[in-house]
Each structure stands twice: as C-alpha cells, then as structure tokens.
Design an enzyme around this catalytic site. Structure first.
Site, PDB file in Angstrom:
ATOM      1  N   TRP A 102      37.484   7.987   4.356  1.00  0.00           N
ATOM      2  CA  TRP A 102      36.858   7.346   5.515  1.00  0.00           C
ATOM      3  C   TRP A 102      35.418   6.970   5.229  1.00  0.00           C
ATOM      4  O   TRP A 102      34.960   5.885   5.593  1.00  0.00           O
ATOM      5  CB  TRP A 102      36.978   8.223   6.762  1.00  0.00           C
ATOM      6  CG  TRP A 102      38.383   8.206   7.286  1.00  0.00           C
ATOM      7  CD1 TRP A 102      39.235   9.261   7.367  1.00  0.00           C
ATOM      8  CD2 TRP A 102      39.116   7.059   7.771  1.00  0.00           C
ATOM      9  NE1 TRP A 102      40.446   8.842   7.883  1.00  0.00           N
ATOM     10  CE2 TRP A 102      40.395   7.506   8.137  1.00  0.00           C
ATOM     11  CE3 TRP A 102      38.807   5.716   7.931  1.00  0.00           C
ATOM     12  CZ2 TRP A 102      41.372   6.651   8.654  1.00  0.00           C
ATOM     13  CZ3 TRP A 102      39.778   4.859   8.437  1.00  0.00           C
ATOM     14  CH2 TRP A 102      41.047   5.330   8.799  1.00  0.00           C
ATOM     15  N   ASP A 167      30.094   9.656  11.478  1.00  0.00           N
ATOM     16  CA  ASP A 167      31.448   9.342  11.929  1.00  0.00           C
ATOM     17  C   ASP A 167      32.113  10.684  12.234  1.00  0.00           C
ATOM     18  O   ASP A 167      32.455  11.433  11.327  1.00  0.00           O
ATOM     19  CB  ASP A 167      32.203   8.596  10.825  1.00  0.00           C
ATOM     20  CG  ASP A 167      33.678   8.365  11.172  1.00  0.00           C
ATOM     21  OD1 ASP A 167      34.115   8.763  12.270  1.00  0.00           O
ATOM     22  OD2 ASP A 167      34.386   7.784  10.318  1.00  0.00           O
ATOM     23  N   LYS A 191      41.794  11.003  18.134  1.00  0.00           N
ATOM     24  CA  LYS A 191      42.034  12.344  17.591  1.00  0.00           C
ATOM     25  C   LYS A 191      41.749  13.418  18.640  1.00  0.00           C
ATOM     26  O   LYS A 191      42.635  14.153  19.012  1.00  0.00           O
ATOM     27  CB  LYS A 191      41.190  12.568  16.339  1.00  0.00           C
ATOM     28  CG  LYS A 191      41.770  11.949  15.070  1.00  0.00           C
ATOM     29  CD  LYS A 191      41.337  10.534  14.832  1.00  0.00           C
ATOM     30  CE  LYS A 191      42.054   9.909  13.646  1.00  0.00           C
ATOM     31  NZ  LYS A 191      41.251   8.909  12.959  1.00  0.00           N
TER      32      LYS A 191
END
Ligand SMILES: *Cc1c(COP(=O)(O)O)cnc(C)c1O
Length: 354
Positions: A102, A167, A191
């Site tokens: 990511w 993030d 999530k």
C-alpha cells in the site's frame, strides 16, 4: 438467517447492530416516510446524520478545532493523489516510507505529482525511527500505519519535523493514538468504519492552505473544509453507515476495543508462535492486530485449509493474491467468537494434517 464469520480484508465485517439498525430504518427514516437513500443531502434528516458523523469522529479522534474531519468519495486510493496534489508544492520534496504494497501505491501516485524521497525502503517491514532518512524541510512525511497485505503494523509513530501523514485505512480507531502528532490522517472506510468508496480524512486545517490555484475545486481539502464535505452530493448512505459505526465505537470505548483487538490477535498469534505447522509471516515486533498473515507447510495444504474453513462458515481467509498464504483480517467488528471458532478449526486442521 445465518451469518458466517467474515475474515475478508475489505470490504469487511460490519457490526451486526449497525446492519440491523440500517435495516430497521431503511424504508422509513425516523418517520420521514422515505429512506435516507432518497432524502435530500440538504434536508434536516440527512443534516442530522452528517453532523453527528462529524462530531462523533472528532470526539473519537480527540480533534481540537485546529483539525477538520472530512468525508471524501473515492476511498484511500483517491487520497494517494489528493495528499500530494494539496500538500506537495513545486520544488518541494515529500518523504515516503515504503513498508509494503500500500505504501508502494501511495509512492507511485505521489511521484506523478511531485518530488518524492524514499525515507526508508523496508520491503514488508516497519522501520525503526533510527532507520529513517528524512529530508530537511520536507513538505510532509508519509507512512502506512498498517500494511493490510503483509500484516505489518507501526506500534509507535516516529516524531518528525515535517507534518506526518498516515494512511490508516486498515487500523484506524482500532487503538487510541495522538492525532496531534499528525498533519493528516486518511482511511478508506471499508475496513474499520463502513462501506467502500469513501475515505475519512482528518486534516490540520492550515495544511489545506497549501494547494496551488490550479488544483481542481473538487480535489481541494479547502473545499471540503469550507463546505463541511457538502460541496457536492456526498455518498450519503455511506456516511450514514459510518455514523452508525462511530456510535458503536463510542459505546464500546476505544480503550476496551483496543484491548479486545490485542486479545483477539493474541489468540491466533499464540498458535503461530507454538511453531511447527503454522508460521507467521510478519516480524513479531511489528505484526498487526488487524491482519494476521501466516503460511502452512505447503500450498496444497493452504488450499485445503481455505476450502474446509469456508465449509465451516469461516470465510475470506485466502491471503492477498500477490503473496498467497492465509490472512485473517480481524477488524473491530470481528467478534471474539469468530476468532475462537477459527482457532479451534486451526487446531483441528493441524491434528488431521500435521
Ligand atoms: C484497502 C487499503 C487501501 C485502498 O483502499 P481503497 O478504498 O480501495 O482505495 C489503501 N491503503 C490501505 C492500507 C488499505 O488497507
């Protein structure tokens, strides 16, 4: 109706109470005779939802008035672009910490927009503060608090001179943290917070002043701040679900939730640490409480494991397609009973196949 235990990485399990509440209110929202899906985003019903969502997330994150809580469509990937578009000026450098897949995507996007320096390149691991090579006068430092694919998580965040940007898609509000250490935090909602396609963004307001005049209106944080995320029609239903989730987190309490998350992860890690059949893939110092990654002795057994688990109602355990293996994503809303069922299944599977 039967509900399975859902270990998907995202979209992921939502609190049952939240789904039930949304179901109860779906056709007739608080006596308005219509669904919140059909209501005006400028009307009083939605307005109350929006205001409560902002207030609850501000409270949960401990934000002073120096910070704004925003709801931005497009998910975390949109933030990979919006962060450098707004915060990285011409001639400036942004420091990015590469901790895995990511972080890598965030880096790739920022490099389209400006000058990027890799402050640490640690593959699938989390660096120590001493390993960081930060640029003096950097526009900001970007990190990924939890690498959802490898299962590596920052346990403490580095002190940086430049604003720290994170993030936090896969671990936001799974544990307390000090927002004052950050200039900007963003998280795709699917999530820990709600549906996909939207991100929660928390920004220190002064940083929103940095954007060049050429940045399109819809991509400016300043627009979102000035219009309270209502510049255009927002993803109202997603924000409504995020509001219900914020209520659920407030009711649980962030401290107790954090302890519960650590205990849940501990149940699985204990089995991995026993050694032999199951092997954890993340380094113990920085392994995630949210995404637990491990391998079995071979890929054939892994396939069997995933199939048999699924038959027993334990879904979504396949590791990310880029790395294989097994991944159990055990976000806030994943119940302890789900973990216990998984651990029991793992013990049984080892007995049969070990
Ligand atoms: C899931 C995830 C993303 C991508 O989120 P989208 O909303 O699909 O763009 C980004 N970063 C992390 C850490 C993630 O877990």
């Amino acid at each position: 109706m039967s509900r399975v235990y859902n270990f998907n990485a995202g979209p992921a399990v939502l609190p049952r109470e939240v789904l039930q509440e949304a179901q109860r209110e779906l056709l007739d929202f608080k006596g308005s005779g219509m669904s919140i899906l059909e209501s005006s985003h400028r009307g009083k019903e939605y307005d109350a939802v929006h205001a409560e969502a902002v207030a609850n997330y501000k409270q949960l994150l401990g934000c002073s008035d120096d910070y704004a809580v925003l709801f931005v469509a497009g998910g975390a990937s949109m933030q990979f672009a919006m962060v450098p578009l707004n915060l990285l000026g011409a001639g400036q450098t942004a420091d990015y910490i590469n901790s895995g897949a990511w972080a890598g995507k965030a880096i790739k996007e920022a490099a389209h927009i400006g000058q990027v320096h890799i402050a640490a390149d640690c593959g699938k691991e989390i660096p120590t503060a001493a390993e960081l090579k930060l640029t003096p006068g950097a526009a900001y430092v970007h990190l990924t608090s939890n690498e959802t694919i490898s299962g590596a998580q920052w346990k403490t965040f580095p002190e940086t001179e430049a604003p720290l940007v994170a993030d936090m898609s896969s671990d936001i509000l799974s544990r307390p943290f000090d927002i004052n250490q950050f200039g900007l935090v963003y998280a795709g909602a699917q999530k820990n917070l709600g549906p996909s396609g939207i991100a929660l963004v928390v920004i220190r307001k002064d940083l929103a002043e940095r954007a060049a005049p050429t940045v399109p209106t819809i991509l400016r944080y300043k627009t979102f701040i000035e219009e309270n995320s209502l510049y255009n029609t927002p993803p109202c239903f997603s924000i409504y679900i995020m509001m219900l989730v914020s209520r659920w987190i407030l009711k649980k309490g962030l401290g107790p939730l954090h302890r519960q998350n650590a205990d849940k992860a501990g149940l699985i890690y204990a089995l991995l640490d026993a050694g032999g059949f199951y092997k954890g893939t993340a380094r113990p110092e920085c392994r995630s409480d949210m995404n637990i990654t491990f391998r079995l002795p071979n890929e054939t057994l892994e396939e069997t494991f995933i199939k048999e688990a699924s038959k027993q109602g334990l879904k979504g355990l396949k590791g990310h397609r880029s790395v294989g293996g097994i991944r159990a994503s055990i976000y806030n809303a994943c119940p302890v009973e789900g973990i216990e069922a998984l651990v029991a299944f793992m013990k049984e599977f080892e007995k049969k196949n070990g």
